[in-house]
Design a protein around this motif. Structure first.
Motif, PDB file in Angstrom:
ATOM      1  N   LYS A  48       0.940  -1.431   0.086  1.00  0.00           N
ATOM      2  CA  LYS A  48       0.129   0.007   0.046  1.00  0.00           C
ATOM      3  C   LYS A  48       0.815   1.274  -0.131  1.00  0.00           C
ATOM      4  O   LYS A  48       0.643   2.380  -0.492  1.00  0.00           O
ATOM      5  CB  LYS A  48      -0.997   0.112   1.221  1.00  0.00           C
ATOM      6  CG  LYS A  48      -2.283  -0.939   1.134  1.00  0.00           C
ATOM      7  CD  LYS A  48      -2.909  -0.966   2.390  1.00  0.00           C
ATOM      8  CE  LYS A  48      -4.394  -1.566   2.398  1.00  0.00           C
ATOM      9  NZ  LYS A  48      -5.318  -1.027   1.589  1.00  0.00           N
ATOM     10  N   ALA A  49       2.027   1.423   0.601  1.00  0.00           N
ATOM     11  CA  ALA A  49       3.033   2.359   0.754  1.00  0.00           C
ATOM     12  C   ALA A  49       3.922   2.508  -0.543  1.00  0.00           C
ATOM     13  O   ALA A  49       4.482   3.450  -0.571  1.00  0.00           O
ATOM     14  CB  ALA A  49       3.989   2.170   1.887  1.00  0.00           C
TER      15      ALA A  49
ATOM     16  N   LYS B 141       6.476   0.669  -0.869  1.00  0.00           N
ATOM     17  CA  LYS B 141       8.033   0.453  -0.613  1.00  0.00           C
ATOM     18  C   LYS B 141       8.059  -0.788  -0.402  1.00  0.00           C
ATOM     19  O   LYS B 141       7.344  -1.712  -0.461  1.00  0.00           O
ATOM     20  CB  LYS B 141       7.976   1.143   0.868  1.00  0.00           C
ATOM     21  CG  LYS B 141       7.898   2.764   0.633  1.00  0.00           C
ATOM     22  CD  LYS B 141       8.945   3.232   0.115  1.00  0.00           C
ATOM     23  CE  LYS B 141       8.707   4.786   0.052  1.00  0.00           C
ATOM     24  NZ  LYS B 141       9.818   5.392  -0.753  1.00  0.00           N
TER      25      LYS B 141
ATOM     26  N   LYS C 144       5.669  13.817   2.637  1.00  0.00           N
ATOM     27  CA  LYS C 144       5.190  13.192   1.635  1.00  0.00           C
ATOM     28  C   LYS C 144       4.784  11.720   2.193  1.00  0.00           C
ATOM     29  O   LYS C 144       3.809  11.085   2.070  1.00  0.00           O
ATOM     30  CB  LYS C 144       5.750  13.176   0.387  1.00  0.00           C
ATOM     31  CG  LYS C 144       4.997  12.419  -0.834  1.00  0.00           C
ATOM     32  CD  LYS C 144       5.651  12.645  -1.931  1.00  0.00           C
ATOM     33  CE  LYS C 144       5.317  11.794  -3.152  1.00  0.00           C
ATOM     34  NZ  LYS C 144       5.837  11.982  -4.410  1.00  0.00           N
ATOM     35  N   MET C 145       5.923  11.142   2.635  1.00  0.00           N
ATOM     36  CA  MET C 145       5.974   9.688   3.248  1.00  0.00           C
ATOM     37  C   MET C 145       4.893   9.589   4.378  1.00  0.00           C
ATOM     38  O   MET C 145       4.253   8.612   4.438  1.00  0.00           O
ATOM     39  CB  MET C 145       7.333   9.074   3.413  1.00  0.00           C
ATOM     40  CG  MET C 145       7.203   7.584   3.744  1.00  0.00           C
ATOM     41  SD  MET C 145       6.907   6.804   2.088  1.00  0.00           S
ATOM     42  CE  MET C 145       5.715   5.798   2.544  1.00  0.00           C
ATOM     43  N   THR C 146       5.106  10.545   5.309  1.00  0.00           N
ATOM     44  CA  THR C 146       4.158  10.577   6.352  1.00  0.00           C
ATOM     45  C   THR C 146       2.561  10.479   6.176  1.00  0.00           C
ATOM     46  O   THR C 146       1.827   9.913   6.642  1.00  0.00           O
ATOM     47  CB  THR C 146       4.607  11.702   7.400  1.00  0.00           C
ATOM     48  OG1 THR C 146       5.917  11.499   7.829  1.00  0.00           O
ATOM     49  CG2 THR C 146       3.650  11.653   8.784  1.00  0.00           C
ATOM     50  N   GLU C 147       2.404  11.445   5.274  1.00  0.00           N
ATOM     51  CA  GLU C 147       1.048  11.718   4.633  1.00  0.00           C
ATOM     52  C   GLU C 147       0.405  10.358   3.872  1.00  0.00           C
ATOM     53  O   GLU C 147      -0.652  10.148   4.183  1.00  0.00           O
ATOM     54  CB  GLU C 147       0.899  12.882   3.796  1.00  0.00           C
ATOM     55  CG  GLU C 147       1.162  14.081   4.425  1.00  0.00           C
ATOM     56  CD  GLU C 147       1.347  15.374   3.431  1.00  0.00           C
ATOM     57  OE1 GLU C 147       1.367  15.259   2.363  1.00  0.00           O
ATOM     58  OE2 GLU C 147       1.687  16.580   4.213  1.00  0.00           O
ATOM     59  N   ARG C 148       1.339   9.762   3.309  1.00  0.00           N
ATOM     60  CA  ARG C 148       0.994   8.404   2.511  1.00  0.00           C
ATOM     61  C   ARG C 148       0.655   7.455   3.788  1.00  0.00           C
ATOM     62  O   ARG C 148      -0.459   6.663   3.416  1.00  0.00           O
ATOM     63  CB  ARG C 148       2.094   7.885   1.701  1.00  0.00           C
ATOM     64  CG  ARG C 148       1.964   6.630   1.112  1.00  0.00           C
ATOM     65  CD  ARG C 148       2.911   6.333   0.190  1.00  0.00           C
ATOM     66  NE  ARG C 148       3.237   6.904  -0.872  1.00  0.00           N
ATOM     67  CZ  ARG C 148       4.344   6.963  -1.659  1.00  0.00           C
ATOM     68  NH1 ARG C 148       5.053   5.988  -1.566  1.00  0.00           N
ATOM     69  NH2 ARG C 148       4.888   7.838  -2.481  1.00  0.00           N
ATOM     70  N   TYR C 149       1.337   7.183   4.827  1.00  0.00           N
ATOM     71  CA  TYR C 149       1.023   6.215   5.891  1.00  0.00           C
ATOM     72  C   TYR C 149      -0.173   6.745   6.520  1.00  0.00           C
ATOM     73  O   TYR C 149      -1.250   5.769   6.735  1.00  0.00           O
ATOM     74  CB  TYR C 149       2.139   6.214   7.027  1.00  0.00           C
ATOM     75  CG  TYR C 149       3.352   5.569   6.543  1.00  0.00           C
ATOM     76  CD1 TYR C 149       3.198   3.980   6.288  1.00  0.00           C
ATOM     77  CD2 TYR C 149       4.663   5.670   6.274  1.00  0.00           C
ATOM     78  CE1 TYR C 149       4.133   3.292   5.814  1.00  0.00           C
ATOM     79  CE2 TYR C 149       5.753   5.024   6.110  1.00  0.00           C
ATOM     80  CZ  TYR C 149       5.563   3.760   5.894  1.00  0.00           C
ATOM     81  OH  TYR C 149       6.678   2.742   5.627  1.00  0.00           O
TER      82      TYR C 149
ATOM     83  N   GLU D 175      -2.730   8.158   5.368  1.00  0.00           N
ATOM     84  CA  GLU D 175      -3.820   8.081   4.390  1.00  0.00           C
ATOM     85  C   GLU D 175      -4.282   6.485   4.502  1.00  0.00           C
ATOM     86  O   GLU D 175      -5.305   6.081   4.560  1.00  0.00           O
ATOM     87  CB  GLU D 175      -3.416   8.354   2.936  1.00  0.00           C
ATOM     88  CG  GLU D 175      -4.764   8.231   1.981  1.00  0.00           C
ATOM     89  CD  GLU D 175      -4.352   8.610   0.649  1.00  0.00           C
ATOM     90  OE1 GLU D 175      -4.859   8.093  -0.246  1.00  0.00           O
ATOM     91  OE2 GLU D 175      -3.477   9.396   0.524  1.00  0.00           O
ATOM     92  N   ILE D 176      -2.978   5.834   4.451  1.00  0.00           N
ATOM     93  CA  ILE D 176      -3.343   4.383   4.494  1.00  0.00           C
ATOM     94  C   ILE D 176      -3.983   3.918   5.992  1.00  0.00           C
ATOM     95  O   ILE D 176      -4.918   3.165   5.880  1.00  0.00           O
ATOM     96  CB  ILE D 176      -1.834   3.405   4.358  1.00  0.00           C
ATOM     97  CG1 ILE D 176      -1.410   3.636   3.077  1.00  0.00           C
ATOM     98  CG2 ILE D 176      -2.257   2.237   4.847  1.00  0.00           C
ATOM     99  CD1 ILE D 176       0.069   3.081   3.029  1.00  0.00           C
TER     100      ILE D 176
ATOM    101  N   ALA E 156      -2.601  13.248   9.142  1.00  0.00           N
ATOM    102  CA  ALA E 156      -1.179  13.147   9.127  1.00  0.00           C
ATOM    103  C   ALA E 156      -0.477  13.858  10.456  1.00  0.00           C
ATOM    104  O   ALA E 156       0.554  13.406  11.043  1.00  0.00           O
ATOM    105  CB  ALA E 156      -0.119  13.827   7.932  1.00  0.00           C
TER     106      ALA E 156
END
Length: 140
Positions: free
Chosen positions: A89-90, A92, A112-117, A119-120, A125
Motif C-alpha cells: 500500500k505504501a 515501498k 509526503k511519506m508521512t502523509e502516505r502512511y 492516508e493508509i 498526518a
C-alpha cells in the motif's frame, strides 16, 4: 440444513446487530434464505480472535510508548495490516517499511511519506507525526 435448523444461539459478539445469511431447505424442499443471529462455537472463536488482536495492539502500543517502535508499527496493528500488505500500500519494499518502524528513522521521514502512511491508516498526518496513538476498537 433445514430452515428451522439454522443456528440461533444468540450473538455474543455483535449483541444482535449482526445477522448472517444462510441458504437452507424449506418445508417444500426448496432452497431459501434464512438469517442467523449466531452460532455459539463461531461466536466464541470470533471473540477469542478479537481478544488476540486487542492483545497484539496493546503490546505494540507499549513498545511505541517505550520508544522501541515508531507509531507506524502501532497503526499497522490497529488497522489489521501486516508488513507485506502495508509495504504494498505504501509503495515501498518491506525492509523500508520495517526501517520506518524505527523511531529515529520515523522522525526523519518526509512529509509526503508521512502523509502516505496517514492516508493508509485513515488518520490525519498530524496525528501520526505527533505520535498520538488513537484507541483501538473492535468493529461493532
Amino acid at each position: 440444513m433445514k430452515k428451522d435448523e439454522v443456528p440461533q444461539d444468540g450473538d455474543n459478539l455483535h449483541h444482535g446487530t449482526f445477522k448472517q445469511l444462510f441458504y437452507a431447505v424449506d418445508h417444500q424442499g426448496d432452497y431459501t434464505t434464512a438469517t442467523s443471529i449466531g452460532w455459539e462455537p463461531e461466536n466464541v472463536a470470533l471473540s477469542q480472535a478479537w481478544d488476540e488482536v486487542e492483545q497484539r495492539v496493546a503490546d505494540t502500543k507499549a513498545k511505541v510508548e517505550a520508544g522501541a517502535l515508531s507509531p507506524i508499527a502501532y497503526y499497522m496493528e490497529r488497522t489489521l495490516l501486516d508488513l507485506p500488505l502495508l509495504a504494498l500500500k505504501a509503495g515501498k519494499f518491506q525492509w523500508q517499511v520495517k526501517r520506518h518502524m524505527k523511531p529515529s528513522v520515523f522522525k526523519g521521514l518526509s512529509d509526503k511519506m508521512t502523509e502516505r502512511y496517514a492516508e493508509i491508516f485513515g488518520i490525519p498526518a498530524s496525528t501520526l507525526r505527533s505520535g498520538e496513538l488513537l484507541p483501538f476498537k473492535r468493529p461493532a
